[in-house]
Design an enzyme around this catalytic site. Sequence first.
Site, PDB file in Angstrom:
ATOM      1  N   SER A  99      61.889  35.896   5.331  1.00 26.98           N
ATOM      2  CA  SER A  99      60.909  35.845   5.396  1.00 26.98           C
ATOM      3  C   SER A  99      60.657  36.328   3.474  1.00 26.98           C
ATOM      4  O   SER A  99      60.668  35.949   2.432  1.00 26.98           O
ATOM      5  CB  SER A  99      60.150  36.639   6.536  1.00 26.98           C
ATOM      6  N   HIS A 157      58.669  32.307  13.474  1.00 27.35           N
ATOM      7  CA  HIS A 157      58.844  32.941  12.523  1.00 27.35           C
ATOM      8  C   HIS A 157      60.950  33.319  12.550  1.00 27.35           C
ATOM      9  O   HIS A 157      61.285  33.206  11.774  1.00 27.35           O
ATOM     10  CB  HIS A 157      58.087  34.418  11.944  1.00 27.35           C
ATOM     11  N   ASP A 164      55.311  28.450  12.775  1.00 28.19           N
ATOM     12  CA  ASP A 164      55.571  29.874  12.185  1.00 28.19           C
ATOM     13  C   ASP A 164      54.300  30.555  11.958  1.00 28.19           C
ATOM     14  O   ASP A 164      53.587  30.243  11.464  1.00 28.19           O
ATOM     15  CB  ASP A 164      56.438  29.853  10.467  1.00 28.19           C
TER      16      ASP A 164
END
Length: 372
Positions: A233, A358, A319
Amino acid sequence: MRKRNESVTVEHERASAAAAPAPLDKGCSLRHSLRLPAASADSGMKRPLGRRSGLWFRLRKLIIWLLGVYIAVPFLVRICPAIQAKLVFLNFVRVPYFIDLKRPQDQGLNHTCNYYLQPEEDVTIGVWHTVPAALWKNARGKDQLWFEDALGSSYPVILYLHGNAGTRGGDHRVELYKVLSSLGYHVVTFDYRGWGDSIGSPSERGMTYDALHVFDWIKARSGDNPVYIWGHSLGTGVATNLVRRLCERETPPDALVLESPFTNIREAARSHPFSIYRYFPGFDWFFLDPITTSGIKFANDENVKYISCSLLILHAEDDPVVPFHLGKKLYNVAVTSRSFRDYKVQFVPFHTDLGYRHKYIYRSPELPRILR
């Protein structure tokens, strides 16, 4: 006859008097009895009407207040760019709460040691080092010196750079350390300055320098063992910053893994599902320009043009935080870059049905094969 007529007349008058309505001025009893039902009906109707009008007034007041806040926030962010920086880093969100980062064993990491390193003056960062599964038994009860020496054993090392919010003790992060450790990797991770129990103020430059310091610390102890960089991320932005810098000084890592990456912070912010202002007039000026003003770019799409090492991109189609199309777009930039001409670039998607979203790609049974 006269008496008879008089008696009939008297009886008729008595009957008429009995049938006639009672006088209205005798205590007004009749008047009151006629008015009471009407009065009670009126009050019964006024109560629900009054309640409805009161509820509508409060609801209207709440709507006006929320609308005012909604309009005021963009101006507040524009005036104070530091607010937007806080929203990008989310370093003030410490999840899970009430854990002692000095005790990784409380999170089931009995083969992990906690360190503290000092990249710069007045900056201290907390580090966790998890050894490979083969060293678990030997690691129990050992001190920091033993763990540092263990980096020189014949096992590859992964430097893991986590995303925003939370700490190095986040649940999904701990689970990934366990998976990588079981696959035979040393895992070294840390909290950037301003996160967890690390001291300092967060910034993109500071986060990148912290990562560089830890990488050099690992290389000084790992000898010729492979060292890989893994970013997740927001950590992918730190990872590409770091690897670009390493390549420029001609000390690249052995490979770069980007999990749930984006192209750059502006596109990530524009595509974020919680960006309720994306259709607000002047969205870029109000929200994206202050990010740039704060010195936050995390330009993955620009960095990959200067990276020369193998690249692996992992992204789940479902995601909800960093849209899948941004990871795919970054891959398309990298695969056409001259810097990767002699290196392997791979993009591995994970289907929506798998539900990895995610941060749950570590659950994939295919991960060992992919990493190999």
